[in-house]
Design an enzyme around this catalytic site. Structure first.
Site, short mmCIF file in Angstrom:
data_model
loop_
_atom_site.label_atom_id
_atom_site.label_comp_id
_atom_site.label_asym_id
_atom_site.label_seq_id
_atom_site.Cartn_x
_atom_site.Cartn_y
_atom_site.Cartn_z
N VAL A 10 0.86 -1.18 0.00
CA VAL A 10 0.00 0.00 0.00
C VAL A 10 0.90 1.22 0.00
CG1 VAL A 10 -2.10 -0.99 1.02
CG2 VAL A 10 -0.28 -0.16 2.51
N SER A 11 0.41 2.31 -0.61
CA SER A 11 1.22 3.51 -0.78
C SER A 11 1.31 4.38 0.46
CB SER A 11 0.67 4.35 -1.93
OG SER A 11 0.70 3.61 -3.12
N THR A 12 0.29 4.32 1.33
CA THR A 12 0.32 5.16 2.53
C THR A 12 0.16 4.30 3.77
OG1 THR A 12 -2.06 5.54 2.65
CG2 THR A 12 -0.78 7.04 1.25
N GLN A 15 -3.50 3.28 4.74
CA GLN A 15 -4.18 2.20 4.03
C GLN A 15 -3.84 0.86 4.67
OE1 GLN A 15 -2.32 3.20 0.26
NE2 GLN A 15 -4.31 3.72 -0.60
#
Length: 193
Positions: A10-12, A15
């Site tokens: 996940v990018s953040t 999330q």
């Protein structure tokens, strides 16, 4: 048959990877063979957990991901990774690619992977182009580009300057305002120029 090594990303940090992990486990990946990166962009070539997953793979194993964008955004990087895996005798399986399960150990799987990698790169390029176009138009129109707002008004900075000119230590005035001394000096200088 070799092991299935799963990778989720996940990018953040906000999330979660719950859905990805469930899909990977349902595909036969053991929890011990699941590697997860949190808060890591798909644009980065090196990611800590992906690097560990790649190191855990041996001839006959398969790297399993849920969707292509979890692996990366750059067509060049994804194709290089797929070639590297193939050269090591390792397969790549994408669970949700074009409505189905794609395995690069098959000629059709390789072709679909290549096409979808190019489409993922194109999608990123189009998105980047739209953002740049929007920023250019807003800048040309003199509109706000976002970013951090000024926390203190010019009046507050002038009052702080009066306190400093009256003998108060600049470090104490800045601390009382909740800013660094350097920021206070920069703001005072901007008022005089």
């Amino acid at each position: 048959m070799g092991k299935l090594i799963g990778y989720a990303r996940v990018s953040t940090k906000a999330q979660d990877t719950d859905r990805q992990e469930q899909d990977l486990l349902a595909a036969g990946v053991r929890r011990d063979d699941l590697y997860v990166d949190h808060g890591i962009s798909g644009g980065k070539v090196s990611r800590p957990e992906l690097d560990k997953a790649l190191a855990a793979l041996h001839d006959g194993d398969t790297l399993v991901i849920t969707t292509l964008d979890r692996l990366g955004r750059s067509t060049q990087n994804m194709l290089a990774l797929a070639d590297d895996l193939k050269g090591r005798g390792i397969g790549l399986r994408v669970l949700n690619l074009g409505g189905g399960d794609v395995d690069t150990k098959t000629p059709t799987g390789q072709m679909v992977f290549t096409v979808m990698s190019a489409l993922a790169q194109m999608e990123l390029d189009i998105k980047r182009e739209r953002i740049n176009d929007s920023v250019s138009k807003r800048r040309a129109a003199g509109k706000d580009l976002g970013g951090r707002r000024e926390q203190f008004s010019d009046r507050q900075i002038r009052n702080a300057k009066r306190l400093i000119d009256g003998g108060q230590p600049a470090a104490q005035v800045a601390r009382d305002m909740g800013m660094s001394r350097a920021t206070l000096y920069r703001r005072m200088e901007a008022l005089t120029s």
